[in-house]
Design a protein around this motif. Sequence first.
Motif, PDB file in Angstrom:
ATOM      1  N   ASP A 108       0.788  -1.157   0.086  1.00  0.00           N
ATOM      2  CA  ASP A 108       0.163  -0.028   0.103  1.00  0.00           C
ATOM      3  C   ASP A 108       0.828   1.350  -0.021  1.00  0.00           C
ATOM      4  O   ASP A 108       0.571   2.156  -0.683  1.00  0.00           O
ATOM      5  CB  ASP A 108      -1.097   0.079   1.285  1.00  0.00           C
ATOM      6  CG  ASP A 108      -2.198  -0.913   1.086  1.00  0.00           C
ATOM      7  OD1 ASP A 108      -2.402  -1.350  -0.087  1.00  0.00           O
ATOM      8  OD2 ASP A 108      -2.724  -1.299   2.132  1.00  0.00           O
ATOM      9  N   ILE A 160       2.353   1.606  -3.423  1.00  0.00           N
ATOM     10  CA  ILE A 160       1.344   1.840  -4.473  1.00  0.00           C
ATOM     11  C   ILE A 160       0.838   3.458  -4.235  1.00  0.00           C
ATOM     12  O   ILE A 160       0.731   4.276  -5.225  1.00  0.00           O
ATOM     13  CB  ILE A 160       0.026   1.139  -4.216  1.00  0.00           C
ATOM     14  CG1 ILE A 160       0.390  -0.382  -4.879  1.00  0.00           C
ATOM     15  CG2 ILE A 160      -1.184   1.784  -4.943  1.00  0.00           C
ATOM     16  CD1 ILE A 160      -0.570  -1.559  -4.503  1.00  0.00           C
ATOM     17  N   HIS A 200       0.692   7.722 -11.350  1.00  0.00           N
ATOM     18  CA  HIS A 200       0.179   6.463 -12.097  1.00  0.00           C
ATOM     19  C   HIS A 200      -1.295   6.393 -11.456  1.00  0.00           C
ATOM     20  O   HIS A 200      -1.674   6.809 -10.559  1.00  0.00           O
ATOM     21  CB  HIS A 200       0.930   5.198 -11.382  1.00  0.00           C
ATOM     22  CG  HIS A 200       2.234   4.937 -11.770  1.00  0.00           C
ATOM     23  ND1 HIS A 200       3.020   5.930 -12.854  1.00  0.00           N
ATOM     24  CD2 HIS A 200       3.445   4.099 -11.490  1.00  0.00           C
ATOM     25  CE1 HIS A 200       4.279   5.491 -13.149  1.00  0.00           C
ATOM     26  NE2 HIS A 200       4.466   4.310 -12.239  1.00  0.00           N
ATOM     27  N   THR A 201      -1.986   5.586 -12.288  1.00  0.00           N
ATOM     28  CA  THR A 201      -3.229   5.111 -11.749  1.00  0.00           C
ATOM     29  C   THR A 201      -3.255   3.927 -10.659  1.00  0.00           C
ATOM     30  O   THR A 201      -1.959   3.506 -10.839  1.00  0.00           O
ATOM     31  CB  THR A 201      -4.082   4.477 -13.002  1.00  0.00           C
ATOM     32  OG1 THR A 201      -3.485   3.329 -13.344  1.00  0.00           O
ATOM     33  CG2 THR A 201      -4.237   5.376 -14.023  1.00  0.00           C
ATOM     34  N   ALA A 202      -4.195   3.923  -9.996  1.00  0.00           N
ATOM     35  CA  ALA A 202      -4.036   2.768  -8.900  1.00  0.00           C
ATOM     36  C   ALA A 202      -3.860   1.442  -9.503  1.00  0.00           C
ATOM     37  O   ALA A 202      -3.006   0.607  -8.942  1.00  0.00           O
ATOM     38  CB  ALA A 202      -5.215   2.844  -7.965  1.00  0.00           C
ATOM     39  N   GLU A 203      -4.324   1.122 -10.516  1.00  0.00           N
ATOM     40  CA  GLU A 203      -3.962  -0.285 -11.080  1.00  0.00           C
ATOM     41  C   GLU A 203      -2.589  -0.241 -11.589  1.00  0.00           C
ATOM     42  O   GLU A 203      -1.922  -1.215 -11.234  1.00  0.00           O
ATOM     43  CB  GLU A 203      -4.770  -0.355 -12.301  1.00  0.00           C
ATOM     44  CG  GLU A 203      -4.669  -1.876 -12.889  1.00  0.00           C
ATOM     45  CD  GLU A 203      -5.819  -1.851 -14.149  1.00  0.00           C
ATOM     46  OE1 GLU A 203      -5.594  -3.058 -14.514  1.00  0.00           O
ATOM     47  OE2 GLU A 203      -6.316  -1.035 -14.604  1.00  0.00           O
ATOM     48  N   GLN A 204      -2.076   0.728 -12.389  1.00  0.00           N
ATOM     49  CA  GLN A 204      -0.715   0.827 -12.773  1.00  0.00           C
ATOM     50  C   GLN A 204       0.362   0.759 -11.646  1.00  0.00           C
ATOM     51  O   GLN A 204       1.306  -0.024 -11.780  1.00  0.00           O
ATOM     52  CB  GLN A 204      -0.386   1.815 -13.750  1.00  0.00           C
ATOM     53  CG  GLN A 204       1.015   2.167 -14.284  1.00  0.00           C
ATOM     54  CD  GLN A 204       0.978   3.568 -14.786  1.00  0.00           C
ATOM     55  OE1 GLN A 204       0.391   4.473 -14.798  1.00  0.00           O
ATOM     56  NE2 GLN A 204       2.371   3.764 -15.681  1.00  0.00           N
ATOM     57  N   GLU A 236      -0.157  -0.506  -8.689  1.00  0.00           N
ATOM     58  CA  GLU A 236      -0.195  -2.084  -8.144  1.00  0.00           C
ATOM     59  C   GLU A 236       0.478  -2.885  -9.061  1.00  0.00           C
ATOM     60  O   GLU A 236       1.223  -3.761  -8.465  1.00  0.00           O
ATOM     61  CB  GLU A 236      -1.822  -2.513  -7.914  1.00  0.00           C
ATOM     62  CG  GLU A 236      -1.900  -3.987  -7.375  1.00  0.00           C
ATOM     63  CD  GLU A 236      -3.320  -4.140  -7.292  1.00  0.00           C
ATOM     64  OE1 GLU A 236      -3.526  -5.268  -6.819  1.00  0.00           O
ATOM     65  OE2 GLU A 236      -4.238  -3.382  -7.468  1.00  0.00           O
ATOM     66  N   GLN A 237       0.401  -3.043 -10.223  1.00  0.00           N
ATOM     67  CA  GLN A 237       1.147  -3.809 -11.230  1.00  0.00           C
ATOM     68  C   GLN A 237       2.765  -3.662 -10.752  1.00  0.00           C
ATOM     69  O   GLN A 237       3.572  -4.423 -10.790  1.00  0.00           O
ATOM     70  CB  GLN A 237       0.854  -3.553 -12.590  1.00  0.00           C
ATOM     71  CG  GLN A 237      -0.717  -3.899 -13.049  1.00  0.00           C
ATOM     72  CD  GLN A 237      -1.046  -3.692 -14.200  1.00  0.00           C
ATOM     73  OE1 GLN A 237      -0.472  -2.714 -14.930  1.00  0.00           O
ATOM     74  NE2 GLN A 237      -2.155  -4.194 -14.749  1.00  0.00           N
ATOM     75  N   CYS A 238       2.947  -2.248 -10.903  1.00  0.00           N
ATOM     76  CA  CYS A 238       4.529  -2.052 -10.767  1.00  0.00           C
ATOM     77  C   CYS A 238       4.937  -2.370  -9.151  1.00  0.00           C
ATOM     78  O   CYS A 238       6.118  -3.233  -9.146  1.00  0.00           O
ATOM     79  CB  CYS A 238       4.665  -0.581 -10.660  1.00  0.00           C
ATOM     80  SG  CYS A 238       4.668   0.427 -12.118  1.00  0.00           S
ATOM     81  N   TRP A 286       3.729  -5.127  -7.997  1.00  0.00           N
ATOM     82  CA  TRP A 286       3.954  -6.727  -7.826  1.00  0.00           C
ATOM     83  C   TRP A 286       5.237  -6.967  -8.531  1.00  0.00           C
ATOM     84  O   TRP A 286       5.815  -7.947  -8.280  1.00  0.00           O
ATOM     85  CB  TRP A 286       2.732  -7.334  -8.556  1.00  0.00           C
ATOM     86  CG  TRP A 286       1.596  -7.485  -7.443  1.00  0.00           C
ATOM     87  CD1 TRP A 286       0.659  -6.787  -7.289  1.00  0.00           C
ATOM     88  CD2 TRP A 286       1.784  -8.470  -6.368  1.00  0.00           C
ATOM     89  NE1 TRP A 286      -0.416  -7.250  -6.369  1.00  0.00           N
ATOM     90  CE2 TRP A 286       0.615  -8.324  -5.901  1.00  0.00           C
ATOM     91  CE3 TRP A 286       2.534  -9.655  -6.000  1.00  0.00           C
ATOM     92  CZ2 TRP A 286       0.196  -9.100  -4.742  1.00  0.00           C
ATOM     93  CZ3 TRP A 286       2.176 -10.510  -5.037  1.00  0.00           C
ATOM     94  CH2 TRP A 286       0.976 -10.160  -4.165  1.00  0.00           C
TER      95      TRP A 286
END
Length: 89
Positions: free
Chosen positions: A32, A35, A44-48, A50-52, A54
């Motif tokens: 978190d 992110i 970044h978007t939240a999705e982007q 989160e992917q970073c 991971w």
Amino acid sequence: MTTELEELVLEELISDITRDLMIYNDDYNTFDHVINTLVKVCKHTAEQAEQCAWIIHTKGKYCVKKGAYETLKPMRDAICEAGIDAKIH
């Protein structure tokens, strides 16, 4: 001996070189936190983000942004101030 114009052109070329803003995995920052920092600092978007996070977690590092050194430096500084290891390559 180089002329002043040659020096200005060289400085402009150097500043245009695309660099990588790398973030490195560690054992103490939460997903978190990483992110939220990416969303705030790198826009970044939240999705982007989160992917970073991971990819950073699984691969050990990841380039979260590309650009000129002058653009990436304030982002790197803000990420480091948040306690996350980041470097420009």
